[in-house]
Every structure is written in C-alpha cells, then in structure tokens.
Design a protein around this motif. Structure first.
Motif, PDB file in Angstrom:
ATOM      1  N   LEU A   1       0.919  -1.140   0.029  1.00 16.21           N
ATOM      2  CA  LEU A   1       0.095   0.134  -0.088  1.00 16.21           C
ATOM      3  C   LEU A   1       0.826   1.440   0.067  1.00 16.21           C
ATOM      4  O   LEU A   1       1.909   1.485   0.848  1.00 16.21           O
ATOM      5  CB  LEU A   1      -0.970   0.039   1.315  1.00 16.21           C
ATOM      6  N   SER A   2       0.767   1.962  -0.983  1.00 18.66           N
ATOM      7  CA  SER A   2       1.531   3.435  -0.959  1.00 18.66           C
ATOM      8  C   SER A   2       0.603   4.401  -0.853  1.00 18.66           C
ATOM      9  O   SER A   2      -0.410   4.756  -1.711  1.00 18.66           O
ATOM     10  CB  SER A   2       2.331   3.297  -2.580  1.00 18.66           C
ATOM     11  N   LEU A   3       1.052   5.218   0.138  1.00 23.01           N
ATOM     12  CA  LEU A   3       0.121   6.665   0.455  1.00 23.01           C
ATOM     13  C   LEU A   3       1.047   7.848   0.514  1.00 23.01           C
ATOM     14  O   LEU A   3       0.618   8.758   1.113  1.00 23.01           O
ATOM     15  CB  LEU A   3      -0.543   6.247   1.911  1.00 23.01           C
ATOM     16  N   GLN A   4       2.018   7.671  -0.331  1.00 21.60           N
ATOM     17  CA  GLN A   4       2.975   8.921  -0.584  1.00 21.60           C
ATOM     18  C   GLN A   4       2.285  10.148  -0.731  1.00 21.60           C
ATOM     19  O   GLN A   4       1.331  10.245  -1.643  1.00 21.60           O
ATOM     20  CB  GLN A   4       4.175   8.565  -1.262  1.00 21.60           C
ATOM     21  N   SER A   5       2.681  11.258  -0.173  1.00 19.38           N
ATOM     22  CA  SER A   5       1.992  12.663  -0.515  1.00 19.38           C
ATOM     23  C   SER A   5       0.669  12.702  -0.484  1.00 19.38           C
ATOM     24  O   SER A   5       0.116  12.978  -1.445  1.00 19.38           O
ATOM     25  CB  SER A   5       2.671  13.024  -1.848  1.00 19.38           C
TER      26      SER A   5
END
Length: 1140
Positions: free
Chosen positions: A886-890
């Motif tokens: 899971l990528s929640l960058q920025s």
C-alpha cells in the motif's frame, strides 16, 4: 479329472494331486479354467446394461440364478462389477457357462462372436504392430520401458490464423521458436481420455506440428505403449495408417481399407460391433495426393463404396463411415486447418524444443557419438578426456548458436535441431582456423550435405551429378508438394540405386519408411528443409545455363535466359505460391549467393568469383527493390521473408542500420515501407527485441498500420510517447482483438490517449485473452475514459496489472474502478497515483477492498486523501488480509490518520509494504507506529521518509524495533533526527536480527550519531545496506565506521555521500577495505577527499577486497589522482566500477 481329486487354488484354477508333471499341471490348469473365466474380461466389456437385464432374467428362468443371486448382482456397484458378480455366480454351477453361451449365440450373436473371436484377432494385430515398431525404431523400446508422464503434446484451442497461412518455418520464426501461448501440457495417456468428470472422450482428435516436430515418432510411441498394455487397455484395436501409403491407391472403400490393414479372418466381426473400441490413426494428411475437401466430397455411409482417398477420410471424419471409431488425425498445420472445427473434438500441438531441450539434445548427441566410438579396452583416462572434449564441443556449439539467433530459433524444430547441431559439432571438432562456423542456414545445409567441403579434396563432378539427380527430384517434387518417393520415381530421375551406399549424399539425406502392415517402403528426405535446399541448389545450377522456365518440367514455356531472369521468375513464383510454400526455397536460393556459401560451393559448382559477385549484386538489388516496393498498407509475411533472403545473402548493412536506430530510439520519421519490413524482421531475430520490443517515440497511425500484423506476435510491447490519436487507437484495438494476438505486456504511457481513444482499447479487452499488464500512465483518459475501461475490466479476467497514474480520473473514475474490484478476480496491481482522488473516491475503493480477495498492490500516492481517506483504508485493512503493498505517499496524512492506520496494522496479517513518504506524521503518529510494530509480525518494508518524526518519534520506533522480528527495511530519511535518535537506533541494532536496510539520509546525526551506529555494526549481523548521505559525518565518524568494517562481515552497501570525512577518513576506510570481505558498494561522493584521499582508496583497491562499485565524484581529485585510481583498477580491480 474328478472334483474330489482337486484342491481349490486361487479361486479359479486347480492343482491335480495325482500328477507330478509340471507340463501336465499347466495343461490341466488351462483346460479347467472354463469358458466363463477365459472370456470374463470380454464379457465385462461387451455386456451392456440392457443386455445384462435380459441375461439375468433368462438365467433366473433357467434356474441358473437364485433370487438371492439376482439381488446380489443388483446390489453391486458399477456395470463391470455387476457382470463380474454374474460370472462368479454362474461359474459355481457351470464353469463352462453353457447356458449363457447358448443364450448369447441365439439371441445376441454379434456379442457372442465378439467375445469368442476377440482375443485371437486383437493379439494377432498387436503382434504385427509390435514387430513393425521394433524394427522401425529400436529407441521406442527403451522409451516404453521407461515410460513417464512427461508432456508429449499441448492442448490448444484450435489452429491459429498464422498456422493456416504460412510456411512451417515462417511460423517458427514469427513465434520466436515458442509454442502456443495458452497450450496446456497433455501426456499420451490422456490424449483420448475425457479431461473432466462431466466431459466425454473425444471422437476426433487433431494433432498439428511443423515438419520435423516428431508427429510420426509420437504415433510410433503411442502404438508401442498400447501394444505393451501401458496405455488405453480399453482400446480393442489400433490401426495406424500412413497417408503416404494410402496415396498409392486411387480409390478405396472402408471395407477394402480395413482388409488391407487387417487381412486376418473375423476382423469384420470385430469392426462391425458398436461395442468394439477402435482407434484409426491417420498420420500425415498433407501427404494425400488429393487435398481434403469437406465441402465437395460425396456423402456416403456404404462401407463397400469406393471413393477417392481424401473423400474416404472425409466421410470417416464426418461419422458417415465407422461412426463408432475414434480418430486421431496428424498433419502439418496448413492441412490440419482444412478439417472443420465443428468436426474436431480436441486439438493438440506438438511442442517445440525449448532452449533447455536444445542444449540437452546437443549434449546427448555428443555423448552417444562418444559412446559409439568407445571400446572396452579404452583406458579410463582417455575416456575422461573424451568426456571433457565432448563438453567443450557442446559449449562451443551452444555459444555459436546463441550468437546466431535465426539459427537458434529454427533449432526449436527437432528435425532441424539435429541437422544444425550435428553439423556444428563436426565442424567444431575439425581443428582448423580456416573453416569458420556457418552463420546462415544455407551454409549449415551445405556442410551437412557434403561434409567433405571442409577438406581440400572436393570431388566436383560427384557433387554436380548428385545435384542433377537428387536435386532435380527434390525441385519438381516440391512443386507437386510431394515428400515421399518410390523406387521407380528415383530411377526416373537417375538417382542412385536404393538403398544408397554409405558415404553418398543419398545416404546422408534420405530415409526409408516402411508401411505398418505390409513390406511396401517409401523414401523421404530426412527433413523437408533438406528437400528445399537441394531443390534450390538444382534451380541455381540449372538457371545459369537454362533457356526455358524451369518451373515447367515438361511443358512448353517462354524462353528465359540468364540467371537474373530465372531468379526474378522464382521471386514471382514465390509470391503466388499458396501457403508461402516456396519461402524457404527462396531463402536457400538467395543464400547460395552469400560470400561464405560461395567459398564453399563455388569451386564444386564451377562458379567463378566474378560471376558470384555479379549474381550477388543482382540478387541484392532485386531483393531490396522487392522490399521497398512491397510497402502498400501493411508489412506482409512475404515482405519479411524477402528481408530474410537479404540476411541470408549476408548483405546486412541496411539491416544493421535499422537495428542501430532501434536500439538508439532514433526511428522517429524513418518508418517508411522498406524500413518497416526490415523492422518486422528484426522483431523476430534481434537481441534488442528478445525481452522487450521498444517502439517508443517513433510511431504514428501510418507506421503503426504498416507494422500491425507483425506486432501481434510480440510478447512485451512498449509504445510510449507516441501521441496516438483516435485512429491509431482503433488500430491498437483491432490488434488486441485478433485471434493470434500474443501480447502479454503493453505500455502506452505518455501517448496523449483521450477518453475517446480508450474506447477501442476497452472493446478489445472484452475478447483479448493474453494481455496481463497494461500501462496507461501519463495520458488523459479522464473520468469518462476510466468508466469505459472499468466496464471492460468487469468482464475481462486476464489483466493482472493496471497503471492509470496521472490520468485525471478523479473521484468518479475511482468509484468506477471500485466497482471493478468487487467483480474482477484477476487484477492484482492497481496504480491510480496523481489522479486528483479525494476521500470520497478512496472510500469506494476501501469498501471494495473489504470484499476483494485478489488485489495485492495498491498505489494511491499523490492524491488528496487526507486523514479521512487514511481512515477509510484503515477500516478496509482490518478486514482485508490479501493486500500486500500500500502506497500513500504525499497524501497529507498526519498523526490522526496515522493512528487509524496503526490500529489496523495491529490486526492485519497481509500487508508487507507500507509507503508513507512525504506526509505530515509527527511524534504522536510515530508513537502509534511503535505500538503497532510491537504487535505486527507481517510488515517487512516501512517508508517514513520526509515526515516530522524528530528524535522523540524515532526513539519510540527504535524501541519497537528491539522486539519486532518482521521488519527488514526502514526508511527514515529527512525526519529532523539528531544524534539521540541515532543512538536509540544503534541500541536496537544490537538485538534486532531482521533489519537489512536502514536509510537515515539527510538527518543531522553528526559524528556522535555515526559513531553509535558504527558500534552497532560491530555486533549486528543482519544489516546489508546503510545509507548515511548528508548526515554531517566527519573524520571521527569515518574512522569509527572503518573500525566496524574490520569486524562486520555482512554489510554490502555503505553510502556516505555529501559528508566531510576528508583524507583521514579515506585513509581509515582504505585500511579497513584491505581486510573486509563483504562490502560491495561504497559511495564517497563529495567528501573532500582530495588527491591524497584518492591515493589511499587506490591502495585499498590493490588489496584483497570484494568491491564492485566505488563513487569518488566531486572530491577534487584532479588528473593525477584520477590516474592513480585508474592504474589501480587496471592492475588489480578490473571488475570494480569506479566513478571519478
């Protein structure tokens, strides 16, 4: 014998107490076994359900069965077991089964005859088949003895469009030597069986395979295994029928056909029974004199009516004749496609050789060759030497094949693999630098046909005579599409007496084939490509002096004078030939004019060097003109075959130029008609396209249309930054919708695709069954395009990865994709980064994740989720344990959102990677993370780069790392850390044994923090990579790290960019590198080393180290320092890459 003189022995046989003679005992056993026991298996096979009811009722009326016995039969399981019980009950009172025999003879004579006569007829046929198999191929005996379930065939959906149109070897090249994309392995013991519980066994099975793929070998193996009882014991009779043999008859009836193959008595009684299971094998449908025509063949069900052989087979396939028989048809794909799909229950394909198979075949060939030359008196040292030589030869041949991809691709055909590998192996064994290994197919076949070409003594007259006889036979038989020949046909062309004498051309290129049920034999070339090579050689020699059209063997034709006229005629004939049947012939004809082949055959053929140069110039011009002039709308297979001829002539300047432009991405504006044809050829054979076809920044609608038929067969296709308009997208939609499409990975990134352009792409996904990865990032499909694509993905069950990054799909598009996640069961990776998605959009995605069990990777970075969006995803993670990444960058996630996520991490058992870079997580969020890490045991990679953790937050995480045993990668770059946090982390590393990567870049750790970490490195044995770029480390920190490197034996990567370790630090590190055996990569960029520091590092390079990369850029080394380092590299560190 009296019953009281017998003892029951194993239920059904008795031992005579009065007799002591073994022969007498055996004879009495056979006599007393009784009719019922003797025919029990056939009774079980032949008695149907209704017949069993009649038999039981009759036996009950005749008082042969009691009511109790009838009940016993009825209570037994399957039909076969019921008949077995019946036989057991009748045997007690009447071993000879008189009552049952009398009833069957009177009421069911067909069944009775089948039971009585079956054994003698079937055994007679099995014995005959077994004898033929053993005489024809002794290796099959070993194959049957060591029978395994290795896949012999591939189960496919049908014959592809390419297979229906093109020459065998064109198919091989276009498919890059690979088999069908969706083929399922199928062993011989499953070939004719039902594959599921609810399906039925096929009546008509079609097996296709290119010439030389081993179809007849499979038939022989099948027959041998059946005769030995190892497969299909339920088959009563198997009739293998070679179509070349049937072609000797003008007309036949079914009755005559079976009598021809089974002349023994009572066969008709067996065949006429619907109970008898018969398999007819028609091997080589392409060898029929008259082609199969299912639309015009007369219909008949009369077994005595005589028909053309092709019409006879047509009626058998349709079921008009022998409707109860099972059929196995084998042919080359072009002919197999003529059998209507509605009549074929199962289609299989002979798989090609993989590269592993080619290597194994090469090694085994050399091994057997060595064993054949081995004698018992040979010393073991000499035997070991031969083994080493064999291995060395195999390696040299494989290295050469790997460098000549066109030859390697053709070696996927076993018949050609034999020719190529045996020829190369022999030439490698010739210890002479004057004989270069062949690079073209024509050179290989010249060496194969005349091994003496590699010596200085070449009998020219003998070669010319062989070409005039066997070559002429090969050429005119090729025009008539004949591949088998009788002895009278050989005499017609003045060929050698059969069988050919050892050492002659005929002995090398001809093989004798015997009929299955008679002594009639035929002759054929070892492979059809050998026939085409000799045909081309005959045409070349005859065209030099021929005055008439050589394609007319006996008829009158217009005069043709000169080689150029004849070559042009061959090109025209090739273009008009059905199914590209002359493409390989044309390739060989062109290849005879290459410089290397001219050196081989020129003297033997009496062709001078000047004449060769003139002919080569003429042919090159004709071929280039043909390629350029064939522009039209699309690049056809004929155009690609013409480019192949150019490559065979070894006039490759044009091809090399296009390949260089392809590799350098310089094709934009150059894709005219001729270049497109060359590019299509390179797509098949160039190493640049081996793993991925790169066509970015060079295509428009016109060039795409030209290349479209050739792009079908690319596996991984990158067509990025091409500004595809709507018309180009229509073309791409048709490409993906094609039946033969083999594209599995497609990238259309940054190609200006609009919502309208995505419509044809979406329509194609409804029918496409190969595409698994689709990359559309950087386009502008918008909300409408996302909805269109989502509707297709609801139906599509093939795509596993979808990238929609930067497509402006917003919340509405996210909702459409969320609906996909509820129904789609294949999508595993979804990237919707940078799409303006807010909390509402991600809420729908999160709700779908609560149900979805297939998605493993979700990237929603750089959107507008905020804490509310993080909360929705956290709720999904409590339920979903399938999502791994899971990528929640920025996404503006702060402590509140982080607390919700960490609460989910406490119970989640699936997530292994979490990216929270560039958010606003502070100390409170870090403390929540620490609590979660103490309980979570699945998270492996955690990225918290560019947040607001500070020393307090990192210290809390460090405490959790002491007890966490799952985390392997931790990124804490840009988090306002100082020495205190570094000390806390170093204490964690003393006890932690799972962390492998620690990223602390751009934090003001100072020398104190680095010294603490260095102390941990002396103890820690799990850390592999440590990133300390820009951490304000100086000389003291570098010295401490150097001391640690003397002890640590696990660290592979150390990044110290942007610090100030100076000359002293470089000196300390250089000393440590002389003893360290683990470090592979060291980055010292911008560390004020100066020339003296570079000299220290160079000194380390001369030591015993394992370094493969060092970065010394930005250190003011100067020219002299650079020279010192360069000299050190050249002297002792050739494999180490140094950036200066």
């Amino acid at each position: 014998m009296e019953r009281n003189l017998q003892i029951p022995w194993q239920e059904d046989c008795y031992m005579d107490l009065k007799s002591s003679s073994p022969k007498s005992v055996t004879r009495n056993k056979m006599e007393d076994v009784g009719w019922l026991r003797k025919h029990q298996k056939m009774l079980q096979r032949c008695i149907s359900g209704p017949l069993l009811v009649d038999v039981v009722n009759h036996m009950k009326k005749q008082h042969q069965l009691s009511a109790e016995g009838v009940g016993l039969i009825q209570g037994t399981g399957c039909l076969e077991d019921k008949v077995h019980t019946l036989v057991d009950l009748l045997y007690v009172s009447d071993p000879q089964g008189s009552a049952l025999r009398e009833y069957l003879q009177c009421s069911h004579p067909q069944v009775y005859n089948l039971v009585v006569l079956y054994e003698s007829v079937v055994q007679h046929q099995k014995d005959a088949l077994l004898q033929v198999v053993r005489e024809g191929n002794k290796s099959l005996t070993e194959q049957a003895a060591n029978h395994t379930t290795d896949p012999a065939l591939l189960l496919v959906e049908g014959v592809s469009d390419l297979q229906q149109r093109e020459h065998d070897l064109i198919q091989v090249l276009v498919n890059r030597g690979a088999g069908p994309l969706r083929g399922r392995p199928l062993t011989l013991d499953r070939l004719l069986a039902s594959l599921t519980r609810v399906s039925i066994a096929p009546r008509v099975t079609l097996t296709v395979g290119v010439s030389g793929s081993g179809k007849s070998r499979l038939v022989g193996q099948f027959v041998h295994l059946w005769t030995l009882g190892k497969i299909y014991p339920e088959l009563n009779l198997v009739y293998p029928l070679a179509c070349w043999e049937l072609s000797n008859f003008e007309r036949l009836s079914v009755e005559k056909l079976l009598r021809l193959k089974a002349p023994h008595e009572n066969t008709d009684l067996i065949l006429s029974s619907s109970v008898c299971k018969v398999l007819l094998i028609f091997d080589g449908l392409e060898e029929l004199r008259s082609p199969l025509d299912f639309s015009e063949a007369p219909v008949t069900s009369d077994p005595r009516r005589e028909l053309l052989i092709s019409d006879l087979i047509t009626n058998i396939v349709r079921g008009n004749l022998l409707p109860h028989a099972t059929l196995w048809l084998l042919s080359r794909p072009v002919v197999g496609a003529k059998v209507p799909a509605g009549l074929v229950d199962r289609v299989t394909e002979v798989p090609p050789f993989s590269r592993t198979h080619i290597q194994e075949y090469l090694a085994n060939t050399l091994k057997h060759s060595q064993e054949n030359s081995h004698t018992p008196s040979r010393p073991s040292t000499l035997s070991d030497s031969l083994t080493h030589t064999s291995r060395n030869t195999s390696e040299q041949v494989w290295a050469h094949l790997s460098s000549q991809k066109p030859l390697l691709l053709l070696c996927s055909v076993p018949g050609i693999c034999h020719i190529v590998t045996t020829t190369l192996s022999r030439l490698v064994g010739v210890d002479s630098e004057d004989i270069p290994l062949p690079r073209t197919l024509t050179e290989v076949y010249a060496h194969y046909c005349w091994p003496q070409l590699s010596s200085t003594d070449v009998p020219n007259e003998s070669i010319r005579k062989q070409i005039a006889t066997l070559g002429r036979l090969a050429f005119y038989s090729l025009l008539r599409q004949r591949s088998t020949f009788s002895e009278p046909e050989f005499r017609t062309y003045g060929a050698d007496v059969l069988p050919p004498a050892p050492g002659t051309l005929g002995h090398r290129v001809l093989r004798c084939t015997r009929c299955w049920f008679s002594d009639y034999v035929c002759w054929r070339f070892v492979h059809s490509s050998v026939q085409e090579f000799l045909a081309a050689l005959f045409y070349y020699t005859a065209s030099r002096r021929g005055m008439f059209d050589l394609f007319s063997e006996s008829s009158v034709s217009w005069p043709r004078i000169g080689f150029q006229s004849h070559y042009r005629a061959a090109l025209q004939k090739r273009d008009n030939a059905a199914n590209a049947s002359l493409d390989l012939f044309m390739r060989f004809l062109s290849g005879l004019l290459s410089p290397a082949t001219g050196m081989l055959l020129g003297g033997a053929l009496g062709v001078g060097r000047e004449e060769q140069v003139t002919q080569r110039t003429v042919v090159t011009t004709l071929l280039r003109n043909a390629v350029v002039g064939s522009g039209g709308e699309v690049v056809s297979m004929h155009s690609v075959a013409t480019v192949t001829c150019l490559a065979e002539v070894q006039q490759g300047e044009w091809l090399r130029s296009v390949e260089e432009d392809l590799i350098g991405c310089r094709l934009r504006g150059k894709l005219k008609a001729g270049v497109c044809a060359v590019l299509a050829y390179l797509l098949q054979v160039s190493d640049a396209c081996a793993n991925e076809t790169q066509l970015s920044n060079c295509l428009d609608a016109t060039s795409l249309k030209r290349l479209l038929p050739q792009l079908l067969y690319c596996s991984k296709l990158r067509m990025e930054n091409n500004e595809f308009k709507d018309d180009a997208m229509e073309l791409l939609g048709s490409l993906l919708s094609a039946k033969d499409c083999r594209i599995q990975c497609l990238s259309l990134a940054d190609s200006s695709i609009s919502s309208k352009g995505v419509k044809p792409l979406s329509r194609s996904l409804l029918v496409n069954r190969t595409l698994t990865i689709l990359d559309l990032h950087g386009n502008n499909i918008g909300t409408r395009g996302a909805k269109t694509l989502a509707e297709a993905l609801k139906m599509n069950q093939v795509i596993t990865s979808l990238n929609l990054q930067s497509n402006h799909i917003e919340d509405e598009g996210a909702r459409a994709l969320a609906d996909v996640l509820q129904s789609n069961r294949k999508l595993a990776t979804l990237n919707v980064q940078k799409n303006g998605i807010g909390p509402e959009g991600v809420k729908r995605i999160a709700d779908s994740l609560k149900q979805n069990q297939t998605l493993q990777d979700l990237n929603v970075s750089s959107n507008q989720l905020g804490n509310q969006g993080a909360l929705f995803l956290a709720q999904a993670l409590v339920v979903n344990h399938t999502l791994c990444t899971l990528s929640l960058q920025s996404n503006s996630v702060s402590d509140k959102g982080m607390k919700a996520l960490t609460q989910a991490l406490r119970s989640n058992r699936g997530l292994t990677s979490l990216n929270l870079r560039e958010n606003s997580i502070g100390v409170e969020g870090a403390k929540a993370i620490a609590q979660a890490l103490q309980e979570n045991n699945t998270l492996r990679e955690f990225d918290l780069t560019a947040n607001l953790l500070h020393d307090e937050g990192v210290t809390a995480i460090a405490e959790a790392v002491k007890v966490n045993r799952a985390l392997t990668s931790l990124h804490l770059q840009w988090n306002f850390m100082k020495g205190g946090a570094a000390k806390a982390l170093s204490q964690s590393l003393h006890s932690n044994t799972s962390i492998q990567l620690l990223d602390l870049q751009e934090n003001a750790l100072g020398d104190d923090g680095v010294v603490s970490l260095a102390g941990a490195l002396k103890v820690n044995s799990s850390l592999v990579a440590l990133y300390l770029q820009g951490v304000s480390a100086g000389n003291l920190g570098a010295v401490a790290l150097a001391d640690a490197l003397r002890v640590n034996q696990t660290l592979h990567t150390l990044d110290l960019r942007g610090n100030s370790i100076g000359m002293g630090g470089a000196k300390a590190l250089s000393v440590a590198l002389k003893t360290n055996r683990s470090l592979r990569s060291l980055n010292l960029q911008e560390n004020t080393l100066g020339m003296d520091g570079a000299i220290f590092i160079a000194t380390a390079l001369r030591g015993n180290h394992q370094l493969t990369y060092i970065n010394l850029q930005g250190n003011g080394i100067g020219e002299s320092g650079a020279k010192v380092v360069s000299d050190a590299i050249r002297a002792d560190a050739m494999e180490c890459v140094v950036d200066i």
